[in-house]
Motif scaffolding. Sequence first.
Motif, PDB file in Angstrom:
ATOM      1  N   ASP A 116      51.142  50.051  38.187  1.00 57.90           N
ATOM      2  CA  ASP A 116      51.926  49.374  39.602  1.00 57.90           C
ATOM      3  C   ASP A 116      50.781  48.842  40.417  1.00 57.90           C
ATOM      4  N   CYS A 117      49.462  48.983  39.920  1.00 54.74           N
ATOM      5  CA  CYS A 117      48.586  48.272  40.594  1.00 54.74           C
ATOM      6  C   CYS A 117      48.039  47.029  40.090  1.00 54.74           C
ATOM      7  N   ASP A 118      47.211  46.091  40.865  1.00 56.87           N
ATOM      8  CA  ASP A 118      46.769  45.014  40.174  1.00 56.87           C
ATOM      9  C   ASP A 118      45.039  45.172  40.122  1.00 56.87           C
ATOM     10  N   THR A 119      44.567  45.316  39.058  1.00 55.36           N
ATOM     11  CA  THR A 119      43.184  45.609  38.863  1.00 55.36           C
ATOM     12  C   THR A 119      42.306  44.616  39.192  1.00 55.36           C
ATOM     13  N   ASP A 120      42.733  43.216  38.957  1.00 51.70           N
ATOM     14  CA  ASP A 120      42.071  42.209  39.371  1.00 51.70           C
ATOM     15  C   ASP A 120      41.738  42.153  40.848  1.00 51.70           C
ATOM     16  N   VAL A 121      42.666  42.315  41.643  1.00 50.31           N
ATOM     17  CA  VAL A 121      42.572  42.452  43.222  1.00 50.31           C
ATOM     18  C   VAL A 121      41.655  43.712  43.419  1.00 50.31           C
ATOM     19  N   ILE A 122      41.832  44.767  43.249  1.00 52.23           N
ATOM     20  CA  ILE A 122      40.917  45.764  43.187  1.00 52.23           C
ATOM     21  C   ILE A 122      39.538  45.439  42.873  1.00 52.23           C
ATOM     22  N   GLU A 123      39.298  45.123  41.541  1.00 48.17           N
ATOM     23  CA  GLU A 123      37.812  45.011  41.007  1.00 48.17           C
ATOM     24  C   GLU A 123      37.200  43.728  41.907  1.00 48.17           C
TER      25      GLU A 123
END
Length: 437
Positions: free
Chosen positions: A265-272
């Motif tokens: 349920d996370c968005d790795t693009d935003v996090i990275e």
Amino acid sequence: MARDPRFDGRFFVAISTTGIFCRPICPSPLAKESHVQYFALAAQALNAGYRPCLRCRPESAPDSWAWRGTQTTVARAQHLIEQGALVTQSLPQLAERLGVSDRYLRMLFQQQIGMSPKQYSLYHQLMFAKSLLHNSALSVTQIGLASGFHSTRRFNDAFKKQLHLSPSQVRREAPDRLTDNQVLLHYRGQLNWRYTLDFLAKRAVDGLEKVTEHSYARYCQIEQASAWFEVTPLKPGTLVMQFRVTYAHHLPILIRLVRQRFDLDCDTDVIEAHLNQVAPGLVQHTGLRIPGAGSLWEAGVRAILGQQVTVKSAVTQLNRLVAELSHERERQFPTPQQVIDSDLSCLKMPTSRRETLKRLAEWVVTHGESEPSAWIAIKGIGPWTVHYAQLRGAGDPNCYLEGDLLVKKRSQQFPSLNRQSVAPWGSYATFHLWSLS
């Protein structure tokens, strides 16, 4: 920007051009940052002249001003309802579990969420059913049972009344190449499946978990009943979960467990993008997510067995514990009560650590799987153990393990890296540092 549900209720977003404030999970289009103001409390946004969004309804956010005082009761009720409590028991029985009257529980739901507990349960069942119609090849009858409806007729009637369509109209056609015991699991951003499998393989328990070149499988228990799942990638953005459950209404619980286990349920693009801005060069392997441990209890056990030893040594002790306290044919992770009842002589480790494990088991039996930060009061449990449990057991997105030896060593390459700079994605910074080998 991530619309991560783990931050729901922790802050509110107000847009000056519309005069509206929202929850961070609101599906409305994102406003320009120059038009955005942030508030810790919904009451502060109201005081500043903003009105609540009609789409995401800030008054129903967890930990919002409307929840103060009765937050725990409503949160527990929601959790139990989403676990199928009103499918297997009556509202008075649920209220008794919560220590309140059913009349008071109905009042709390009406005040804070704007509907009755039964309505909340029905909507949750219907939304899960709609998801299965799109993402599985299960028959309409099977989907109705899995969603908690006791008959196909009642399922069809409720679906048509609330969604103004029949289940058959929503489905139209089942996804290709799926069998009737498979479900599609979608996610945003990237998923580094190779890293995830390698991480889990190094920590896998014989007979309980199985990691192959492309898949991960595991036995688990849902309400004392056995369940099993195997997850394999299908295409970017989609995994396939094969499953076996003892009771049909356990399927939504299993899906929730698997989504949490692989942090879908996370968005790795935003996090990275955030981590790359804070510490250029940190993200050398894209798509890293938090591989969950199944439960807070399991994460706590793994953390205690891993205190001041290598991963290999910790897993050796874990295998001994599971083999000693579980059935050979279909192993399950030991319960706290099983640990209390055992002398733990199978564990070749200092007596003090075995006693710490017993103390944690007694705490969980007495207090339940409460917030791991409270475990610091248990003799033998320090900050590293608590943080590890928060990281892998609770899926806390902002748990930066600055006390971990490997994190300390590798963070020296990035002078700008600290608990404040990586927030709110400290957990992902931890995994990226661990991956720098």
